[in-house]
Design an enzyme around this catalytic site. Structure first.
Site, PDB file in Angstrom:
ATOM      1  N   HIS A 137       3.896  -1.973   3.174  1.00 52.90           N
ATOM      2  CA  HIS A 137       3.915  -0.629   2.577  1.00 52.90           C
ATOM      3  C   HIS A 137       5.257  -0.445   1.881  1.00 52.90           C
ATOM      4  O   HIS A 137       6.299  -0.496   2.548  1.00 52.90           O
ATOM      5  CB  HIS A 137       3.711   0.424   3.663  1.00 52.90           C
ATOM      6  CG  HIS A 137       2.397   0.289   4.381  1.00 52.90           C
ATOM      7  ND1 HIS A 137       2.202  -0.620   5.406  1.00 52.90           N
ATOM      8  CD2 HIS A 137       1.212   0.903   4.181  1.00 52.90           C
ATOM      9  CE1 HIS A 137       0.941  -0.526   5.814  1.00 52.90           C
ATOM     10  NE2 HIS A 137       0.316   0.381   5.093  1.00 52.90           N
TER      11      HIS A 137
ATOM     12  N   HIS B 203      -5.890   2.789  -3.890  1.00 54.11           N
ATOM     13  CA  HIS B 203      -5.830   3.020  -2.437  1.00 54.11           C
ATOM     14  C   HIS B 203      -6.307   4.445  -2.135  1.00 54.11           C
ATOM     15  O   HIS B 203      -5.849   5.077  -1.191  1.00 54.11           O
ATOM     16  CB  HIS B 203      -4.387   2.782  -1.960  1.00 54.11           C
ATOM     17  CG  HIS B 203      -4.227   2.639  -0.480  1.00 54.11           C
ATOM     18  ND1 HIS B 203      -5.044   1.849   0.305  1.00 54.11           N
ATOM     19  CD2 HIS B 203      -3.329   3.177   0.385  1.00 54.11           C
ATOM     20  CE1 HIS B 203      -4.641   1.912   1.561  1.00 54.11           C
ATOM     21  NE2 HIS B 203      -3.620   2.721   1.642  1.00 54.11           N
TER      22      HIS B 203
ATOM     23  N   HIS C  12      -5.593   9.159   0.181  1.00 49.20           N
ATOM     24  CA  HIS C  12      -5.486   8.299   1.366  1.00 49.20           C
ATOM     25  C   HIS C  12      -6.499   8.705   2.432  1.00 49.20           C
ATOM     26  O   HIS C  12      -6.150   9.082   3.556  1.00 49.20           O
ATOM     27  CB  HIS C  12      -4.061   8.316   1.940  1.00 49.20           C
ATOM     28  CG  HIS C  12      -3.773   7.077   2.744  1.00 49.20           C
ATOM     29  ND1 HIS C  12      -4.037   6.980   4.087  1.00 49.20           N
ATOM     30  CD2 HIS C  12      -3.276   5.886   2.380  1.00 49.20           C
ATOM     31  CE1 HIS C  12      -3.696   5.783   4.527  1.00 49.20           C
ATOM     32  NE2 HIS C  12      -3.232   5.083   3.505  1.00 49.20           N
TER      33      HIS C  12
ATOM     34  N   ASP D 222       0.824  -1.206   0.000  1.00 48.95           N
ATOM     35  CA  ASP D 222       0.000   0.000   0.000  1.00 48.95           C
ATOM     36  C   ASP D 222       0.867   1.268   0.000  1.00 48.95           C
ATOM     37  O   ASP D 222       2.029   1.236   0.403  1.00 48.95           O
ATOM     38  CB  ASP D 222      -0.868   0.049   1.271  1.00 48.95           C
ATOM     39  CG  ASP D 222      -1.983  -0.974   1.259  1.00 48.95           C
ATOM     40  OD1 ASP D 222      -2.014  -1.824   0.355  1.00 48.95           O
ATOM     41  OD2 ASP D 222      -2.819  -0.920   2.178  1.00 48.95           O
ATOM     42  N   ASP D 223       0.238   2.358  -0.389  1.00 50.94           N
ATOM     43  CA  ASP D 223       0.722   3.738  -0.191  1.00 50.94           C
ATOM     44  C   ASP D 223       1.727   4.238  -1.231  1.00 50.94           C
ATOM     45  O   ASP D 223       2.112   5.400  -1.196  1.00 50.94           O
ATOM     46  CB  ASP D 223       1.308   3.967   1.208  1.00 50.94           C
ATOM     47  CG  ASP D 223       0.262   3.870   2.311  1.00 50.94           C
ATOM     48  OD1 ASP D 223      -0.905   3.564   1.989  1.00 50.94           O
ATOM     49  OD2 ASP D 223       0.612   4.088   3.484  1.00 50.94           O
TER      50      ASP D 223
HETATM   51 NI    NI Z   1      -2.498   3.179   3.357  1.00 48.76          NI
END
Ligand code: NI
Length: 217
Positions: A184, A93, A97, A42-43
């Site tokens: 991440h 995602h 955020h 993620d991210d």
């Molecule tokens: Ni996230």
């Protein structure tokens, strides 16, 4: 919502111990005796860490799933293109955020649509999966959008403890067939932990699959 997803969500509510794809509820295409796991990141994208991760995964012949933040794609289009060309799956995602349950349905949809549009512009691929930030999903979105939320079953809290050895041990302690591992790709320690996990689990006979391979539509 399909069966596999429902089990997955229940799994999140009930906590660990319930494996989304081992329940035999009919929503899974996992064969008995298989050892499949999905790495999810993620991210990103993030210059440096995502690039190193891609190199490491390529060396090992392993595919993963990347849930991208829309605003992080700006200026990092080449990385996104590389993720796609390397055969990884790209999901959404949200653009900023955000907690999708803390806004109007229209705003929430725009968070997804803006991100998916950007991913499509760069890769030519339609986004089918979303990882809701903080695990907070607004089910009303599914009534008007073709998108499947994907949570996780193994969380080594890599954002909290940026210690690759610790993160790697937490994952290996929990990983079983059918698991979805949350990481991440914006931290060096997470990239290092992920590649260590890949080496260990490959040696144990595991196969790494993308989310679309793990969850039957
Ligand atoms: Ni996230």
């Amino acid at each position: 919502m399909d069966g596999a997803l429902l089990v997955l969500l229940l799994c999140m509510i009930l906590g660990k111990g319930t494996k989304a794809v081992e329940t035999g509820a009919g929503g899974s295409d996992i064969q008995r005796g298989e050892k499949l796991v999905a790495l999810t990141f993620d991210d990103g994208p993030h210059p440096g860490t995502t690039t190193r991760l891609l190199e490491g995964l390529k060396e090992r012949g392993v595919h993963a799933t990347f849930f991208l933040i829309g605003k992080n794609i700006e200026g990092n289009e080449e990385i996104v293109k590389q993720i796609s060309e390397d055969g990884h799956l790209i999901g959404c995602h949200t653009y900023n955020h955000v907690d999708l349950t803390g806004m109007s349905l229209e705003q929430a949809k725009r968070e997804l649509e803006q991100t998916n549009e950007k991913i499509f512009q760069v890769t030519g691929k339609v986004v089918e999966y979303v990882r809701p930030p903080f695990g907070k999903w607004n089910e009303k979105i599914e009534e008007t959008m073709e998108i499947t939320p994907v949570l996780w079953t193994v969380d080594p809290r890599d954002w909290e403890d940026k210690d690759s050895g610790l993160v790697e041990r937490r994952i290996l302690k929990d990983a079983e067939n059918g698991d979805i591992i949350l990481l991440h790709d914006i931290y060096d320690s997470s990239v290092e932990a992920a590649l260590g996990v890949v080496d260990d689990l490959l040696a144990e006979g595991y196969e790494f699959v993308t989310i679309d391979e793990l969850i039957e539509e």
